[in-house]
Design a protein around this motif. Structure first.
Motif, short mmCIF file in Angstrom:
data_model
loop_
_atom_site.label_atom_id
_atom_site.label_comp_id
_atom_site.label_asym_id
_atom_site.label_seq_id
_atom_site.Cartn_x
_atom_site.Cartn_y
_atom_site.Cartn_z
N ALA A 224 0.84 -1.20 0.00
CA ALA A 224 0.00 0.00 0.00
C ALA A 224 0.88 1.25 0.00
CB ALA A 224 -0.93 0.00 1.21
N GLU A 225 1.98 1.20 0.73
CA GLU A 225 2.92 2.32 0.75
C GLU A 225 3.58 2.49 -0.62
OE1 GLU A 225 5.22 5.52 2.42
OE2 GLU A 225 3.28 4.57 2.82
N VAL A 226 3.87 1.37 -1.29
CA VAL A 226 4.41 1.44 -2.65
C VAL A 226 3.45 2.19 -3.56
CG1 VAL A 226 4.92 0.07 -4.71
CG2 VAL A 226 5.90 -0.59 -2.50
N ALA A 227 2.17 1.84 -3.47
CA ALA A 227 1.17 2.50 -4.31
C ALA A 227 1.11 4.00 -4.01
CB ALA A 227 -0.20 1.87 -4.10
N ARG A 228 1.20 4.37 -2.73
CA ARG A 228 1.14 5.78 -2.36
C ARG A 228 2.34 6.54 -2.90
NH1 ARG A 228 3.06 9.39 1.03
NH2 ARG A 228 4.54 7.92 1.96
N LEU A 229 3.54 5.97 -2.74
CA LEU A 229 4.75 6.63 -3.22
C LEU A 229 4.75 6.76 -4.74
CD1 LEU A 229 7.40 4.90 -0.94
CD2 LEU A 229 6.74 7.31 -0.87
N ALA A 230 4.25 5.73 -5.45
CA ALA A 230 4.18 5.77 -6.91
C ALA A 230 3.25 6.89 -7.37
CB ALA A 230 3.72 4.43 -7.46
N ALA A 231 2.12 7.05 -6.66
CA ALA A 231 1.17 8.11 -7.02
C ALA A 231 1.80 9.48 -6.81
CB ALA A 231 -0.11 7.97 -6.19
N GLU A 232 2.54 9.66 -5.71
CA GLU A 232 3.19 10.94 -5.45
C GLU A 232 4.26 11.24 -6.50
OE1 GLU A 232 4.69 11.19 -1.52
OE2 GLU A 232 2.70 11.23 -0.56
N ALA A 233 5.04 10.21 -6.87
CA ALA A 233 6.06 10.40 -7.90
C ALA A 233 5.43 10.79 -9.23
CB ALA A 233 6.90 9.13 -8.06
N ALA A 234 4.30 10.17 -9.56
CA ALA A 234 3.60 10.51 -10.80
C ALA A 234 3.11 11.96 -10.77
CB ALA A 234 2.43 9.55 -11.02
N ASP A 235 2.61 12.40 -9.59
CA ASP A 235 2.18 13.79 -9.45
C ASP A 235 3.35 14.75 -9.68
OD1 ASP A 235 -0.38 13.04 -8.91
OD2 ASP A 235 -0.25 13.32 -6.74
N GLU A 236 4.50 14.42 -9.09
CA GLU A 236 5.66 15.29 -9.26
C GLU A 236 6.08 15.38 -10.72
OE1 GLU A 236 7.10 17.11 -7.09
OE2 GLU A 236 6.46 16.35 -5.13
N LEU A 237 6.09 14.22 -11.40
CA LEU A 237 6.49 14.22 -12.81
C LEU A 237 5.50 15.00 -13.67
CD1 LEU A 237 7.74 10.55 -13.29
CD2 LEU A 237 9.08 12.63 -13.55
N ARG A 238 4.20 14.86 -13.39
CA ARG A 238 3.21 15.62 -14.15
C ARG A 238 3.41 17.12 -13.96
NH1 ARG A 238 -0.49 11.36 -12.99
NH2 ARG A 238 -1.09 12.35 -11.02
N ALA A 239 3.73 17.52 -12.72
CA ALA A 239 3.93 18.94 -12.45
C ALA A 239 5.13 19.48 -13.22
CB ALA A 239 4.12 19.16 -10.95
N VAL A 240 6.21 18.68 -13.31
CA VAL A 240 7.38 19.11 -14.06
C VAL A 240 7.05 19.23 -15.54
CG1 VAL A 240 9.69 18.42 -14.81
CG2 VAL A 240 9.04 18.21 -12.40
N VAL A 241 6.30 18.27 -16.08
CA VAL A 241 5.91 18.32 -17.49
C VAL A 241 5.09 19.57 -17.77
CG1 VAL A 241 4.49 17.21 -19.25
CG2 VAL A 241 6.05 15.84 -17.86
N ILE A 242 4.20 19.92 -16.84
CA ILE A 242 3.38 21.13 -17.01
C ILE A 242 4.27 22.36 -17.10
CG2 ILE A 242 1.70 22.63 -15.85
CD1 ILE A 242 0.52 20.00 -14.67
N GLU A 243 5.30 22.45 -16.26
CA GLU A 243 6.19 23.61 -16.28
C GLU A 243 7.02 23.66 -17.56
OE1 GLU A 243 8.45 24.41 -12.78
OE2 GLU A 243 6.95 23.52 -11.47
N LEU A 244 7.36 22.49 -18.11
CA LEU A 244 8.14 22.46 -19.35
C LEU A 244 7.30 22.75 -20.57
CD1 LEU A 244 10.35 19.30 -18.71
CD2 LEU A 244 11.12 21.67 -18.80
N ARG A 245 6.00 22.50 -20.49
CA ARG A 245 5.13 22.69 -21.64
C ARG A 245 5.03 24.17 -21.98
NH1 ARG A 245 -0.25 20.35 -20.21
NH2 ARG A 245 0.94 18.41 -20.33
#
Length: 381
Positions: A224-245
């Motif tokens: 369950a912790e793995v799933a939570r950390l993966a979701a947070e990492a995905a959020d961080e990556l999406r935020a970086v992509v938004i700034e690069l766009r």
């Protein structure tokens, strides 16, 4: 009511015409556009049929070369850019102007390419900054030929052109440094946020694997912790992509662009992001770009560092046809003086630089436990 005179009105005196040309050049910041305006204004000012401006490189060619009075089809047919030879080379290696009754009879004339228009009378003027030749402007084919008065007018225009070109180069260099700084910040964010999340995810996954057989309950908790950390990492990556766009300011305008970014960030983060606007008129491009970048920086700080549950972005028009941006979060806040003493700028230096560059002002309000508010006000046109 008579039309307002322009720089091409033959009734204007020479100094008024030069003034109009200088104003036209000074409205632009990009180097290529400044070069184009200098060339066009020089041709109009002196009534020449053709004009060109060359900026030399260090390899015997031209870093940039623009023309006026030649169609796109003619320019393509002429072929590659000229090299620094003949009359052009002479112009780029001395600080004095060149005025010829017939350039074709000059000792260093080497002929034209096949598709090149025929030229006779010629006036060339170096664009000089101190003792450095930034480039040279060339004019050809004026009815009655060029005069000493023409030469003096072009000398004045070239002096102002050197200032305009220098300012444009400084602007582009500043923009390059800003982009480099933003890339470094994004790389830092990737390392600090995403890399750490992925490292934790890897360790947690390994722990879950070792517990599957001997302690299934703990293994399920680790997964369950793995799933939570993966979701947070995905959020961080999406935020970086938004700034690069790249932002669609030119196509959509400031209000729509900010609204769109707020919507995407709202979906990418656990914090709620709201946007509202009222009475905002279209701003000059420089102002709109500054407002957008400051909003992005403030949102970045609020969503990554404040622990906020709500971030509100408001954009309102001002009485002078400008705009006021406010980004407020309900996060943990901080003591601005402590941050300043410790050298942790949180992007405030870059935000203040952006505000100052467009004649705006930036203010910060924050205190521990009371959230943070960034406010930017820019003037209108």
């Amino acid at each position: 009511m008579p039309a307002e005179p322009t720089s091409c009105d033959p009734s204007l005196s020479g100094i008024e015409a030069v003034s109009g040309a200088v104003l036209a050049m000074s409205r632009h910041l990009e180097v290529r556009e400044v070069l184009r305006r200098i060339t066009a204004e020089a041709r109009t000012l002196l009534g020449a049929e053709y004009a060109a401006l060359g900026v030399p490189d260090d390899h015997g060619g031209f870093a940039q070369f623009v023309v006026d009075g030649v169609t796109d089809e003619q320019w393509k047919a002429i072929g590659p850019l000229p090299r620094q030879h003949g009359v052009l080379a002479a112009m780029l290696h001395r600080l004095t102007p060149t005025r010829l009754d017939d350039v074709r009879r000059a000792p260093d004339f080497e002929g034209w390419p096949d598709a090149h228009p025929d030229m006779s009378d010629f006036l060339g003027m170096p664009i000089v900054d101190g003792t450095e030749i930034l480039g040279a402007v060339f004019l050809a084919n004026k009815a009655g030929g060029f005069t000493a008065h023409d030469e003096e007018l072009l000398r004045i225009l070239a002096a102002h052109a050197a200032i305009a070109l220098g300012n444009a180069r400084l602007y582009e260099r500043s923009r390059e440094l800003t982009l480099a700084g933003e890339r470094a910040r994004i790389a830092h964010d990737l390392h600090d946020a995403v890399s750490q999340k992925l490292f934790s995810l890897r360790l947690t996954a390994k722990a879950a694997a070792t517990l599957v057989d001997r302690d299934p309950a703990r293994a399920r908790a680790e997964l369950a912790e793995v799933a939570r950390l993966a979701a947070e990492a995905a959020d961080e990556l999406r935020a970086v992509v938004i700034e690069l766009r790249p932002a669609a300011l030119d196509e959509d305008g400031l209000v729509a662009t900010l609204a769109s970014q707020a919507q995407v960030l709202d979906r990418a983060h656990t914090a709620e992001v709201r946007f509202s606007s009222d009475g905002v008129r279209t701003l000059p491009p420089g102002q709109e770009a500054a407002v957008l970048r400051v909003a992005q920086e403030a949102l970045h700080n609020a969503l990554r560092h404040s622990g906020a549950k709500l971030v509100e972005v408001t954009l309102t028009g001002t009485a002078d046809r400008g705009a006021r941006l406010r980004v407020h979060d309900d996060g943990r806040g901080f003591d601005p003086e402590t941050v300043r003493r410790e050298g942790r700028h949180l992007g405030l230096v870059s935000m203040r630089d952006r505000a100052a560059a467009v004649g705006g002002t930036l203010s910060l309000e924050s205190a521990p436990g009371q959230g943070t508010a960034i406010e930017l006000e820019v003037p209108g046109a």
